[in-house]
Design a protein around this motif. Structure first.
Motif, PDB file in Angstrom:
ATOM      1  N   GLY A 107       0.830  -1.209   0.000  1.00 29.51           N
ATOM      2  CA  GLY A 107       0.000   0.000   0.000  1.00 29.51           C
ATOM      3  C   GLY A 107       0.866   1.261   0.000  1.00 29.51           C
ATOM      4  O   GLY A 107       2.029   1.233  -0.421  1.00 29.51           O
ATOM      5  N   ARG A 108       0.305   2.361   0.468  1.00 24.65           N
ATOM      6  CA  ARG A 108       1.040   3.645   0.467  1.00 24.65           C
ATOM      7  C   ARG A 108       2.299   3.563   1.325  1.00 24.65           C
ATOM      8  O   ARG A 108       3.350   4.090   0.971  1.00 24.65           O
ATOM      9  N   GLN A 111       4.925   1.935  -0.671  1.00 28.74           N
ATOM     10  CA  GLN A 111       5.566   2.806  -1.667  1.00 28.74           C
ATOM     11  C   GLN A 111       6.631   3.675  -1.010  1.00 28.74           C
ATOM     12  O   GLN A 111       7.719   3.877  -1.562  1.00 28.74           O
ATOM     13  N   LEU A 212       4.317   8.755   6.881  1.00 35.03           N
ATOM     14  CA  LEU A 212       3.314   9.400   6.024  1.00 35.03           C
ATOM     15  C   LEU A 212       2.489  10.399   6.838  1.00 35.03           C
ATOM     16  O   LEU A 212       2.085  11.435   6.336  1.00 35.03           O
TER      17      LEU A 212
END
Ligand code: URA
Length: 235
Positions: A107-108, A111, A212
């Motif tokens: 997922g994010r 990444q 994040l």
């Protein structure tokens, strides 16, 4: 590494204005990248010691019913990467994307993890990536101590097969479970810990999911990654 490419990686980490004078990361040789999850164990002796080889271990994990997470998972998330890897990255547990796709860190957060690895000259395909838990805790809650205790032997068997030069624990949950401590992540960073009977050097950094949400700590993560690279070079 090509300076322009390096700039792009650091930009992905939000660090492009901060590391301009740093040492350049080692280039990734194309022939150093082995196929992901190739079936042959790196060291047959390690496989014997662990009692299993990679396919057998994967099958055991897929069939696992040691804790109640087997009732809510879509599938187990065994781990992915190069079975000759020097680096083992260990996260917490699969999230929704990982549960759906059967691969860690897709997922994010995944990444960003890829960008973090690139920033120190490592391609995702060069490392091995696994989690403390092989199944998703519903609602992404923290793993319970008993879930972690039931699942850790699988990670220990992966380590016995892989024989990594360095483990990088990403996030508090992974670090505290691997090191059996309740010390805060902030105090575990920037030290060389040792894992298990084989005393593999283990370095701790922030979880990409946390980064994040808290991008101001990316600079500290960058320091941790450089530290881990130095530790690995000394082993
Ligand atoms: N967070 C983790 O700790 N592991 C994953 O695989 C995905 C997100």
């Amino acid at each position: 590494m090509n300076p322009a490419l390096r700039h792009d990686y650091l930009a992905a980490l939000g660090l492009e204005t901060w590391v301009a004078r740093g040492k350049s990361a080692p280039a990734v040789a194309a022939d150093a990248v082995a196929p992901r999850d190739a079936a042959v164990p790196r060291d047959p002796a390690a496989a014997r010691e662990a009692g299993v080889d990679w396919p057998e271990l994967r099958a055991r994990v897929a069939a696992c019913t040691r804790c109640a997470l087997c009732n809510t998972r879509t599938q187990t998330v065994f781990g992915v990467g190069n079975q000759q890897a020097e680096w083992l990255i260990v996260g917490e547990a699969p999230g929704a994307d990982e549960d759906r796709q059967g691969e860690p860190f897709v997922g994010r957060a995944g990444q960003l993890l890829n960008s973090m690895l690139h920033a120190i000259g490592l391609a995702r395909e060069q490392v091995y990536i696994a989690n403390v838990l092989k199944c998703r805790p519903p609602g992404n809650r923290d793993p319970t101590p008993s879930e972690a205790a039931e699942c850790l032997p699988y990670l220990e068997q992966q380590i016995a097969l892989l024989k990594p030069k360095l483990m990088l624990a990403v996030g508090r949950i992974a670090a505290q479970n691997l090191l059996r401590t309740s010390v805060t992540l902030g105090r575990l960073r920037q030290q060389v810990h040792r894992f298990g009977r084989s005393q593999v050097p283990l370095v701790v950094t922030y979880h990409p999911g946390y980064l994040l949400r808290t991008p101001t700590d990316k600079r500290k993560a960058w320091e941790d990654l450089k530290f881990a690279r130095e530790v690995c070079a000394r082993v």
